[in-house]
Design an enzyme around this catalytic site. Sequence first.
Site, mmCIF file in Angstrom:
data_model
loop_
_atom_site.group_PDB
_atom_site.id
_atom_site.type_symbol
_atom_site.label_atom_id
_atom_site.label_comp_id
_atom_site.label_asym_id
_atom_site.label_seq_id
_atom_site.Cartn_x
_atom_site.Cartn_y
_atom_site.Cartn_z
ATOM 1 N N ASP A 1 -13.264 -9.579 -8.436
ATOM 2 C CA ASP A 1 -11.898 -9.750 -7.927
ATOM 3 C C ASP A 1 -11.836 -10.053 -6.430
ATOM 4 O O ASP A 1 -11.258 -9.290 -5.654
ATOM 5 C CB ASP A 1 -11.033 -8.511 -8.262
ATOM 6 C CG ASP A 1 -9.553 -8.736 -7.919
ATOM 7 O OD1 ASP A 1 -9.194 -9.860 -7.513
ATOM 8 O OD2 ASP A 1 -8.777 -7.778 -8.052
ATOM 9 N N HIS B 1 -1.283 -16.412 -12.296
ATOM 10 C CA HIS B 1 -1.727 -16.313 -10.899
ATOM 11 C C HIS B 1 -2.865 -17.305 -10.741
ATOM 12 O O HIS B 1 -3.891 -17.192 -11.422
ATOM 13 C CB HIS B 1 -2.253 -14.904 -10.586
ATOM 14 C CG HIS B 1 -1.178 -13.911 -10.300
ATOM 15 N ND1 HIS B 1 -1.411 -12.560 -10.284
ATOM 16 C CD2 HIS B 1 0.137 -14.085 -9.993
ATOM 17 C CE1 HIS B 1 -0.273 -11.933 -9.980
ATOM 18 N NE2 HIS B 1 0.672 -12.833 -9.809
ATOM 19 N N HIS C 1 -10.501 -13.269 -4.316
ATOM 20 C CA HIS C 1 -9.859 -14.577 -4.462
ATOM 21 C C HIS C 1 -10.428 -15.585 -3.454
ATOM 22 O O HIS C 1 -10.808 -15.229 -2.355
ATOM 23 C CB HIS C 1 -8.346 -14.470 -4.223
ATOM 24 C CG HIS C 1 -7.656 -13.533 -5.169
ATOM 25 N ND1 HIS C 1 -6.305 -13.371 -5.204
ATOM 26 C CD2 HIS C 1 -8.137 -12.710 -6.134
ATOM 27 C CE1 HIS C 1 -5.983 -12.481 -6.133
ATOM 28 N NE2 HIS C 1 -7.076 -12.064 -6.703
ATOM 29 N N TYR D 1 -0.071 -2.582 -5.306
ATOM 30 C CA TYR D 1 -1.311 -2.542 -6.103
ATOM 31 C C TYR D 1 -2.009 -1.180 -6.038
ATOM 32 O O TYR D 1 -3.020 -0.965 -6.676
ATOM 33 C CB TYR D 1 -2.268 -3.685 -5.732
ATOM 34 C CG TYR D 1 -2.492 -3.880 -4.256
ATOM 35 C CD1 TYR D 1 -3.272 -2.991 -3.543
ATOM 36 C CD2 TYR D 1 -1.930 -4.958 -3.579
ATOM 37 C CE1 TYR D 1 -3.477 -3.163 -2.185
ATOM 38 C CE2 TYR D 1 -2.130 -5.143 -2.226
ATOM 39 C CZ TYR D 1 -2.905 -4.246 -1.538
ATOM 40 O OH TYR D 1 -3.113 -4.416 -0.191
ATOM 41 N N GLU E 1 -0.813 -7.443 -15.702
ATOM 42 C CA GLU E 1 -1.716 -8.459 -15.162
ATOM 43 C C GLU E 1 -3.105 -8.301 -15.774
ATOM 44 O O GLU E 1 -3.615 -7.185 -15.909
ATOM 45 C CB GLU E 1 -1.783 -8.352 -13.631
ATOM 46 C CG GLU E 1 -2.657 -9.439 -13.017
ATOM 47 C CD GLU E 1 -2.484 -9.577 -11.503
ATOM 48 O OE1 GLU E 1 -1.592 -8.930 -10.936
ATOM 49 O OE2 GLU E 1 -3.268 -10.346 -10.924
ATOM 50 N N HIS F 1 -9.174 -13.263 -11.948
ATOM 51 C CA HIS F 1 -9.491 -12.024 -12.671
ATOM 52 C C HIS F 1 -10.128 -12.298 -14.033
ATOM 53 O O HIS F 1 -11.131 -11.666 -14.382
ATOM 54 C CB HIS F 1 -8.235 -11.169 -12.867
ATOM 55 C CG HIS F 1 -7.616 -10.699 -11.580
ATOM 56 N ND1 HIS F 1 -6.468 -9.944 -11.539
ATOM 57 C CD2 HIS F 1 -7.990 -10.884 -10.288
ATOM 58 C CE1 HIS F 1 -6.156 -9.690 -10.267
ATOM 59 N NE2 HIS F 1 -7.052 -10.255 -9.497
ATOM 60 N N ARG G 1 0.812 -1.214 0.000
ATOM 61 C CA ARG G 1 0.000 0.000 0.000
ATOM 62 C C ARG G 1 0.846 1.265 0.000
ATOM 63 O O ARG G 1 0.387 2.323 -0.382
ATOM 64 C CB ARG G 1 -0.948 0.009 1.205
ATOM 65 C CG ARG G 1 -2.147 -0.880 1.029
ATOM 66 C CD ARG G 1 -2.975 -0.954 2.295
ATOM 67 N NE ARG G 1 -2.233 -1.575 3.371
ATOM 68 C CZ ARG G 1 -2.161 -2.888 3.579
ATOM 69 N NH1 ARG G 1 -2.808 -3.704 2.792
ATOM 70 N NH2 ARG G 1 -1.455 -3.387 4.576
ATOM 71 N N HIS H 1 5.932 -8.314 -7.418
ATOM 72 C CA HIS H 1 4.654 -7.639 -7.684
ATOM 73 C C HIS H 1 4.771 -6.184 -7.227
ATOM 74 O O HIS H 1 5.132 -5.911 -6.092
ATOM 75 C CB HIS H 1 3.532 -8.350 -6.923
ATOM 76 C CG HIS H 1 2.148 -8.015 -7.401
ATOM 77 N ND1 HIS H 1 1.691 -6.716 -7.490
ATOM 78 C CD2 HIS H 1 1.129 -8.795 -7.824
ATOM 79 C CE1 HIS H 1 0.441 -6.733 -7.947
ATOM 80 N NE2 HIS H 1 0.078 -7.986 -8.159
ATOM 81 N N GLU I 1 -2.207 -16.944 -5.018
ATOM 82 C CA GLU I 1 -2.507 -15.725 -4.237
ATOM 83 C C GLU I 1 -3.844 -15.937 -3.551
ATOM 84 O O GLU I 1 -4.708 -15.069 -3.554
ATOM 85 C CB GLU I 1 -2.641 -14.508 -5.153
ATOM 86 C CG GLU I 1 -1.467 -14.183 -6.027
ATOM 87 C CD GLU I 1 -1.773 -13.023 -6.966
ATOM 88 O OE1 GLU I 1 -2.777 -13.086 -7.716
ATOM 89 O OE2 GLU I 1 -1.030 -12.040 -6.932
ATOM 90 N N ASP J 1 -4.242 -13.920 -14.450
ATOM 91 C CA ASP J 1 -4.788 -14.247 -13.130
ATOM 92 C C ASP J 1 -6.117 -14.970 -13.360
ATOM 93 O O ASP J 1 -7.049 -14.411 -13.943
ATOM 94 C CB ASP J 1 -4.980 -12.954 -12.325
ATOM 95 C CG ASP J 1 -5.412 -13.208 -10.886
ATOM 96 O OD1 ASP J 1 -6.386 -13.950 -10.683
ATOM 97 O OD2 ASP J 1 -4.781 -12.639 -9.981
ATOM 98 N N HIS K 1 -0.362 -3.952 -12.035
ATOM 99 C CA HIS K 1 -1.739 -3.751 -12.491
ATOM 100 C C HIS K 1 -1.742 -2.546 -13.419
ATOM 101 O O HIS K 1 -1.267 -1.472 -13.013
ATOM 102 C CB HIS K 1 -2.668 -3.500 -11.303
ATOM 103 C CG HIS K 1 -2.776 -4.665 -10.359
ATOM 104 N ND1 HIS K 1 -3.507 -4.632 -9.206
ATOM 105 C CD2 HIS K 1 -2.245 -5.911 -10.425
ATOM 106 C CE1 HIS K 1 -3.419 -5.804 -8.591
ATOM 107 N NE2 HIS K 1 -2.654 -6.590 -9.304
HETATM 108 ZN ZN ZN Z 1 -6.946 -10.132 -7.538
HETATM 109 FE FE FE Z 2 -3.145 -11.595 -9.278
HETATM 110 FE FE FE Z 3 -1.981 -8.545 -8.785
#
Ligand code: ZN
Ligand code: FE
Ligand code: FE
Length: 279
Positions: free
Chosen positions: A227, A214, A229, A73, A145, A182, A40, A70, A259, A179, A110
């Site tokens: 989205d 992913h 998971h 995000y 992604e 996603h 973050r 990664h 993930e 992903d 992303h």
């Molecule tokens: Zn996600």
């Molecule tokens: Fe992902």
């Molecule tokens: Fe991601």
Amino acid sequence: MSKRLHIGCHLSSSKGYLCMGKQILSMGGDTFQFFTRNPRGSKAKAMDPEDAKALMDLMERENFAKILAHAPYTLNPASADPKVREFAELTIIDDLERMEYTPGQLYNFHPGSHVGQGTEEGIRLISDLLNRVLKPEQTTTVLLETMAGKGSEVGGKFEELAEIIRRVELKDKIGVCLDTCHVHDGGYDIVNDLEGVLEEFDRVIGLDKLKAIHLNDSKNPLASHKDRHEVIGGGSIGLEAFTRIINHPALKGLPFYLETPNEIEGYTAEIKLLSGLYE
Ligand code: ZN
Ligand code: FE
Ligand code: FE
């Protein structure tokens, strides 16, 4: 064809690079994903070149697949606010410099949200940013992604990712991370028509651009654009579909990263489960 499933999960980088390598080995994996910094925030720990080298040595000895860093995000390279875009750009530049301590690996981000400017403008901002940050001498492959198409997210359709890649000059530095949660939430039916989805990916983007997967189940139905998971086999994608995914000839040999909402124990069990389903 690959003898083993290249699989790992997202790990905390708080104890350093070598520690992540040892951890995933103890969990039965041969690759992992990690955040380059607080997911973050902006702060990145100072790079420890010896720790990075120790991980690279371990990866070589133990035949690791490529590892995946990664980006935070919260970055938005497609923002309407120049300050937000600049922050994304400076973060990615810094991350790519750090990635050179672990040469030849993967970096995923992303694409961003256009927040009302329209998909076209979002695509323009993202590809312009990439053309400024990608360098011919870098050894890292940067991955876009596939997104669920939540809100004004760019990258929920294969066409959008294809258009970003089309505009990027250094094409050998760019690829895609698919992903499963996603794309499913984005409306691609990988449960009932995996073949059709991969054909579409190949037609629109090109399977040669697919560098990582992913692996996540989804809490929501097809095309929900949500989205969220879920653990493998616990959601609307289901274990049978994952068995087909990891064994699909077009995907064999790629690295798979979990993930899923899990602690170390749950991840270890999923790595074992999926490795056992690999033919
Ligand atoms: Zn996600
Ligand atoms: Fe992902
Ligand atoms: Fe991601």
